[in-house]
Design an enzyme around this catalytic site. Sequence first.
Site, PDB file in Angstrom:
ATOM      1  N   HIS A  65      42.409  30.680 104.730  1.00  0.00           N
ATOM      2  CA  HIS A  65      43.423  31.281 103.855  1.00  0.00           C
ATOM      3  C   HIS A  65      44.796  30.646 104.050  1.00  0.00           C
ATOM      4  CE1 HIS A  65      44.506  34.305 107.104  1.00  0.00           C
ATOM      5  NE2 HIS A  65      45.681  34.190 106.530  1.00  0.00           N
ATOM      6  N   ASP A 111      36.550  32.211 107.258  1.00  0.00           N
ATOM      7  CA  ASP A 111      37.987  31.921 107.174  1.00  0.00           C
ATOM      8  C   ASP A 111      38.365  30.829 108.183  1.00  0.00           C
ATOM      9  OD1 ASP A 111      40.606  32.054 106.361  1.00  0.00           O
ATOM     10  OD2 ASP A 111      41.057  33.948 107.392  1.00  0.00           O
ATOM     11  N   GLN A 200      51.487  38.800 110.433  1.00  0.00           N
ATOM     12  CA  GLN A 200      51.691  37.807 109.389  1.00  0.00           C
ATOM     13  C   GLN A 200      52.440  36.590 109.934  1.00  0.00           C
ATOM     14  OE1 GLN A 200      54.202  38.794 105.975  1.00  0.00           O
ATOM     15  NE2 GLN A 200      52.421  38.454 104.702  1.00  0.00           N
ATOM     16  N   GLY A 201      51.906  35.410 109.648  1.00  0.00           N
ATOM     17  CA  GLY A 201      52.496  34.168 110.169  1.00  0.00           C
ATOM     18  C   GLY A 201      51.736  33.635 111.368  1.00  0.00           C
ATOM     19  N   ASP A 202      50.968  34.497 112.028  1.00  0.00           N
ATOM     20  CA  ASP A 202      50.120  34.064 113.160  1.00  0.00           C
ATOM     21  C   ASP A 202      48.766  33.564 112.675  1.00  0.00           C
ATOM     22  OD1 ASP A 202      51.986  34.809 115.160  1.00  0.00           O
ATOM     23  OD2 ASP A 202      51.318  36.899 115.023  1.00  0.00           O
ATOM     24  N   SER A 203      48.432  33.853 111.450  1.00  0.00           N
ATOM     25  CA  SER A 203      47.145  33.456 110.888  1.00  0.00           C
ATOM     26  C   SER A 203      46.864  31.986 111.118  1.00  0.00           C
ATOM     27  CB  SER A 203      47.135  33.699 109.377  1.00  0.00           C
ATOM     28  OG  SER A 203      46.836  35.027 109.127  1.00  0.00           O
TER      29      SER A 203
HETATM   30  C1  4AZ Z   1      48.401  38.045 108.074  1.00  0.00           C
HETATM   31  O1  4AZ Z   1      48.840  38.628 107.086  1.00  0.00           O
HETATM   32  C2  4AZ Z   1      47.820  38.849 109.171  1.00  0.00           C
HETATM   33  N1  4AZ Z   1      46.969  42.188 112.693  1.00  0.00           N
HETATM   34  C3  4AZ Z   1      47.405  38.226 110.326  1.00  0.00           C
HETATM   35  C4  4AZ Z   1      46.870  38.960 111.349  1.00  0.00           C
HETATM   36  C5  4AZ Z   1      46.735  40.317 111.214  1.00  0.00           C
HETATM   37  C6  4AZ Z   1      47.148  40.951 110.067  1.00  0.00           C
HETATM   38  C7  4AZ Z   1      47.694  40.211 109.027  1.00  0.00           C
HETATM   39  C8  4AZ Z   1      46.149  41.102 112.327  1.00  0.00           C
HETATM   40  O2  4AZ Z   1      48.472  36.834 108.170  1.00  0.00           O
END
Ligand code: 4AZ
Length: 250
Positions: A65, A111, A200-203
Amino acid sequence: MRLAALLVTLMMALVGTATADERVVGGDRVSIDDHPWVVYLTDTSGFQFCGGTLVAPDKVVTAAHCAVGRTARNTRVVVGREDKKSTAGVVTRLSGIWVHPSYVTADQGADVAVLTLRDRMSERPLPLAGPGDEALYAPGTPGHILGWGRISEQGPVSQYLLGATVPVMADGDCADAYFQFHADEMVCAGYLEGGVDTCQGDSGGPLEAGGRLIGVTSWGEGCARENRPGVYSKVIRFHDVLLEQVNGEG
Ligand code: 4AZ
Protein backbone atom coordinates in the site's frame (compact mmCIF):
# COMPACT_ATOMS: atom_id res chain seq x y z
CA MET A 1 31.37 22.31 39.19
CA ARG A 2 29.92 19.17 40.73
CA LEU A 3 26.57 20.90 41.12
CA ALA A 4 26.67 21.86 37.45
CA ALA A 5 27.33 18.24 36.48
CA LEU A 6 24.42 17.13 38.67
CA LEU A 7 22.15 19.71 37.04
CA VAL A 8 23.16 18.55 33.56
CA THR A 9 22.44 14.95 34.54
CA LEU A 10 19.07 15.97 35.96
CA MET A 11 18.15 17.91 32.85
CA MET A 12 19.16 15.02 30.61
CA ALA A 13 17.00 12.71 32.69
CA LEU A 14 14.06 15.09 32.26
CA VAL A 15 14.61 15.37 28.50
CA GLY A 16 14.84 11.58 28.40
CA THR A 17 11.49 11.32 30.14
CA ALA A 18 9.87 13.70 27.65
CA THR A 19 11.17 11.59 24.78
CA ALA A 20 9.97 8.37 26.35
CA ASP A 21 6.48 9.86 26.65
CA GLU A 22 6.35 10.49 22.94
CA ARG A 23 4.02 8.08 21.66
CA VAL A 24 6.06 5.34 16.63
CA VAL A 25 3.25 5.57 19.53
CA GLY A 26 4.71 4.75 22.94
CA GLY A 27 8.23 4.66 21.55
CA ASP A 28 11.61 6.14 22.27
CA ARG A 29 14.25 7.68 20.10
CA VAL A 30 16.64 5.02 18.88
CA SER A 31 19.94 5.28 17.04
CA ILE A 32 19.94 4.35 13.37
CA ASP A 33 23.43 2.95 13.97
CA ASP A 34 21.74 0.10 15.85
CA HIS A 35 19.20 -0.41 13.03
CA PRO A 36 21.16 0.51 9.86
CA TRP A 37 18.63 -1.37 7.69
CA VAL A 38 15.63 0.82 8.53
CA VAL A 39 14.83 3.32 5.75
CA TYR A 40 12.06 5.71 4.81
CA LEU A 41 10.32 6.55 1.56
CA THR A 42 9.69 10.06 0.29
CA ASP A 43 8.17 11.74 -2.72
CA THR A 44 10.32 14.04 -4.86
CA SER A 45 9.68 16.96 -2.49
CA GLY A 46 11.20 14.99 0.40
CA PHE A 47 7.90 14.28 2.16
CA GLN A 48 8.19 11.05 4.19
CA PHE A 49 5.15 8.80 3.71
CA CYS A 50 6.26 5.26 4.62
CA GLY A 51 9.06 3.14 6.04
CA GLY A 52 10.97 0.21 4.63
CA THR A 53 13.72 -2.31 5.34
CA LEU A 54 16.94 -2.83 3.44
CA VAL A 55 17.12 -6.61 2.91
CA ALA A 56 19.96 -6.59 0.35
CA PRO A 57 22.36 -3.83 -0.77
CA ASP A 58 19.92 -2.66 -3.46
CA LYS A 59 16.56 -4.07 -2.25
CA VAL A 60 14.02 -2.60 0.15
CA VAL A 61 10.97 -4.44 1.42
CA THR A 62 7.99 -2.21 2.13
CA ALA A 63 4.19 -2.46 2.15
CA ALA A 64 2.30 -2.82 -1.12
CA HIS A 65 0.00 0.00 0.00
CA CYS A 66 3.09 2.25 0.17
CA ALA A 67 4.12 1.38 -3.38
CA VAL A 68 0.91 1.12 -5.41
CA GLY A 69 0.32 4.10 -7.62
CA ARG A 70 3.92 5.23 -7.31
CA THR A 71 6.61 5.15 -9.95
CA ALA A 72 10.34 4.54 -9.68
CA ARG A 73 10.76 8.11 -10.93
CA ASN A 74 8.68 9.83 -8.25
CA THR A 75 9.88 7.83 -5.24
CA ARG A 76 13.05 8.12 -3.16
CA VAL A 77 14.50 5.95 -0.40
CA VAL A 78 16.42 7.62 2.41
CA VAL A 79 19.10 5.43 3.96
CA GLY A 80 21.11 6.21 7.08
CA ARG A 81 19.22 9.32 8.19
CA GLU A 82 17.81 9.22 11.72
CA ASP A 83 16.78 12.90 11.77
CA LYS A 84 14.58 13.88 8.82
CA LYS A 85 15.89 17.44 9.07
CA SER A 86 19.53 16.39 8.75
CA THR A 87 21.45 15.61 5.57
CA ALA A 88 23.00 12.43 6.97
CA GLY A 89 23.00 9.28 4.86
CA VAL A 90 21.90 9.13 1.26
CA VAL A 91 18.75 9.75 -0.75
CA THR A 92 18.61 7.09 -3.43
CA ARG A 93 16.55 6.70 -6.57
CA LEU A 94 14.77 3.55 -7.68
CA SER A 95 15.12 1.43 -10.76
CA GLY A 96 12.09 -0.75 -10.12
CA ILE A 97 8.97 -1.37 -8.01
CA TRP A 98 7.40 -4.79 -7.55
CA VAL A 99 4.03 -5.08 -5.78
CA HIS A 100 2.69 -8.48 -4.76
CA PRO A 101 0.29 -9.43 -7.59
CA SER A 102 -2.42 -10.54 -5.10
CA TYR A 103 -2.47 -7.19 -3.28
CA VAL A 104 -5.83 -5.37 -3.25
CA THR A 105 -6.05 -3.54 0.10
CA ALA A 106 -3.93 -3.87 3.24
CA ASP A 107 -6.67 -5.62 5.24
CA GLN A 108 -7.02 -8.27 2.53
CA GLY A 109 -3.36 -9.34 2.83
CA ALA A 110 -0.37 -9.63 0.46
CA ASP A 111 0.66 -6.15 1.63
CA VAL A 112 4.29 -6.49 0.53
CA ALA A 113 6.39 -4.82 -2.12
CA VAL A 114 10.05 -4.75 -3.12
CA LEU A 115 11.85 -1.64 -4.31
CA THR A 116 15.05 -1.95 -6.32
CA LEU A 117 17.54 0.85 -5.67
CA ARG A 118 19.66 2.31 -8.45
CA ASP A 119 22.73 2.09 -6.24
CA ARG A 120 23.97 -0.48 -3.79
CA MET A 121 24.00 0.64 -0.14
CA SER A 122 26.85 -0.13 2.23
CA GLU A 123 24.55 -0.45 5.28
CA ARG A 124 24.04 -3.90 6.75
CA PRO A 125 20.79 -5.46 5.49
CA LEU A 126 18.27 -7.31 7.68
CA PRO A 127 17.59 -10.91 6.62
CA LEU A 128 14.02 -11.98 5.83
CA ALA A 129 12.35 -14.48 8.14
CA GLY A 130 12.27 -17.78 6.30
CA PRO A 131 12.02 -21.53 6.76
CA GLY A 132 13.20 -22.38 10.26
CA ASP A 133 12.09 -19.05 11.72
CA GLU A 134 8.54 -20.16 12.66
CA ALA A 135 9.44 -19.87 16.36
CA LEU A 136 9.79 -16.09 15.97
CA TYR A 137 6.02 -15.94 15.50
CA ALA A 138 5.29 -17.57 18.87
CA PRO A 139 2.96 -15.37 20.97
CA GLY A 140 4.95 -13.22 23.36
CA THR A 141 8.07 -13.01 21.18
CA PRO A 142 9.43 -9.47 21.57
CA GLY A 143 9.09 -7.66 18.25
CA HIS A 144 10.76 -4.35 17.51
CA ILE A 145 8.87 -1.68 15.59
CA LEU A 146 10.60 1.32 14.09
CA GLY A 147 9.55 4.38 12.16
CA TRP A 148 9.19 8.10 11.61
CA GLY A 149 5.38 8.04 11.63
CA ARG A 150 2.80 9.65 13.89
CA ILE A 151 3.51 9.77 17.61
CA SER A 152 -0.20 9.53 18.44
CA GLU A 153 -3.31 8.68 16.43
CA GLN A 154 -4.14 12.30 15.63
CA GLY A 155 -0.68 13.63 16.36
CA PRO A 156 2.22 14.82 14.24
CA VAL A 157 4.76 12.56 12.61
CA SER A 158 8.16 12.18 14.24
CA GLN A 159 11.20 14.12 13.12
CA TYR A 160 13.39 11.36 14.54
CA LEU A 161 13.51 7.59 14.22
CA LEU A 162 11.47 6.07 17.05
CA GLY A 163 11.34 2.48 18.16
CA ALA A 164 9.43 0.34 20.61
CA THR A 165 9.05 -3.29 21.61
CA VAL A 166 5.71 -5.04 21.16
CA PRO A 167 5.01 -8.72 21.77
CA VAL A 168 3.80 -10.94 18.94
CA MET A 169 0.14 -11.64 19.64
CA ALA A 170 -1.68 -14.97 19.45
CA ASP A 171 -3.65 -15.36 16.22
CA GLY A 172 -6.82 -16.02 18.22
CA ASP A 173 -6.53 -12.69 20.01
CA CYS A 174 -6.01 -10.91 16.72
CA ALA A 175 -8.95 -12.70 15.14
CA ASP A 176 -11.06 -11.48 18.07
CA ALA A 177 -9.91 -7.92 17.40
CA TYR A 178 -10.40 -7.90 13.62
CA PHE A 179 -12.81 -9.84 11.41
CA GLN A 180 -10.43 -9.20 8.46
CA PHE A 181 -7.51 -10.93 10.16
CA HIS A 182 -5.99 -13.72 8.06
CA ALA A 183 -3.52 -15.73 10.13
CA ASP A 184 -1.72 -17.11 7.09
CA GLU A 185 -0.74 -13.70 5.69
CA MET A 186 -0.81 -11.44 8.77
CA VAL A 187 0.60 -11.32 12.27
CA CYS A 188 -0.45 -8.96 15.04
CA ALA A 189 1.80 -7.36 17.61
CA GLY A 190 1.03 -5.15 20.56
CA TYR A 191 -0.66 -5.19 23.93
CA LEU A 192 -4.37 -5.85 24.45
CA GLU A 193 -4.40 -2.75 26.66
CA GLY A 194 -2.85 -0.69 23.83
CA GLY A 195 -0.42 2.15 24.40
CA VAL A 196 2.42 1.03 22.11
CA ASP A 197 1.97 0.70 18.36
CA THR A 198 2.90 1.70 14.87
CA CYS A 199 0.85 4.49 13.31
CA GLN A 200 0.31 6.34 10.06
CA GLY A 201 3.66 6.91 8.33
CA ASP A 202 5.22 3.79 9.88
CA SER A 203 3.64 1.58 7.23
CA GLY A 204 6.08 -0.48 5.21
CA GLY A 205 8.61 -0.40 8.03
CA PRO A 206 9.97 -3.35 9.96
CA LEU A 207 8.70 -5.62 12.70
CA GLU A 208 12.02 -7.23 13.66
CA ALA A 209 12.58 -10.20 15.95
CA GLY A 210 15.58 -12.46 16.46
CA GLY A 211 17.59 -10.46 13.94
CA ARG A 212 15.07 -11.14 11.14
CA LEU A 213 12.40 -9.16 9.37
CA ILE A 214 9.28 -10.99 10.57
CA GLY A 215 6.65 -8.39 9.66
CA VAL A 216 5.94 -5.35 7.50
CA THR A 217 3.84 -2.63 9.13
CA SER A 218 0.49 -2.86 7.38
CA TRP A 219 -2.71 -1.72 9.09
CA GLY A 220 -4.81 -1.46 12.24
CA GLU A 221 -7.79 0.43 13.58
CA GLY A 222 -6.38 3.69 14.83
CA CYS A 223 -3.13 3.55 16.76
CA ALA A 224 -2.32 2.09 20.17
CA ARG A 225 -6.01 1.58 21.03
CA GLU A 226 -7.09 -1.03 23.51
CA ASN A 227 -7.92 -4.34 21.77
CA ARG A 228 -6.75 -2.95 18.41
CA PRO A 229 -3.19 -4.26 17.85
CA GLY A 230 -1.04 -3.37 14.88
CA VAL A 231 -1.26 -5.78 11.95
CA TYR A 232 1.87 -6.77 10.03
CA SER A 233 2.39 -8.70 6.80
CA LYS A 234 3.72 -12.13 7.74
CA VAL A 235 7.12 -12.17 6.04
CA ILE A 236 7.69 -15.92 6.51
CA ARG A 237 4.57 -16.54 4.40
CA PHE A 238 6.00 -14.41 1.57
CA HIS A 239 9.62 -15.50 1.98
CA ASP A 240 9.94 -17.33 -1.37
CA VAL A 241 8.23 -14.71 -3.49
CA LEU A 242 10.19 -11.92 -1.77
CA LEU A 243 13.50 -13.74 -2.15
CA GLU A 244 12.79 -14.22 -5.83
CA GLN A 245 12.47 -10.44 -6.14
CA VAL A 246 15.46 -9.75 -3.89
CA ASN A 247 17.68 -12.06 -5.92
CA GLY A 248 16.25 -10.93 -9.26
CA GLU A 249 17.41 -8.16 -11.52
CA GLY A 250 14.49 -5.88 -10.57
C1 4AZ B 1 -1.33 3.56 8.60
O1 4AZ B 1 -2.32 4.26 8.38
C2 4AZ B 1 -1.32 2.69 9.79
N1 4AZ B 1 -1.67 0.86 14.36
C3 4AZ B 1 -0.19 1.97 10.10
C4 4AZ B 1 -0.17 1.16 11.21
C5 4AZ B 1 -1.29 1.06 12.00
C6 4AZ B 1 -2.42 1.78 11.70
C7 4AZ B 1 -2.45 2.60 10.58
C8 4AZ B 1 -1.26 0.18 13.19
O2 4AZ B 1 -0.36 3.60 7.86
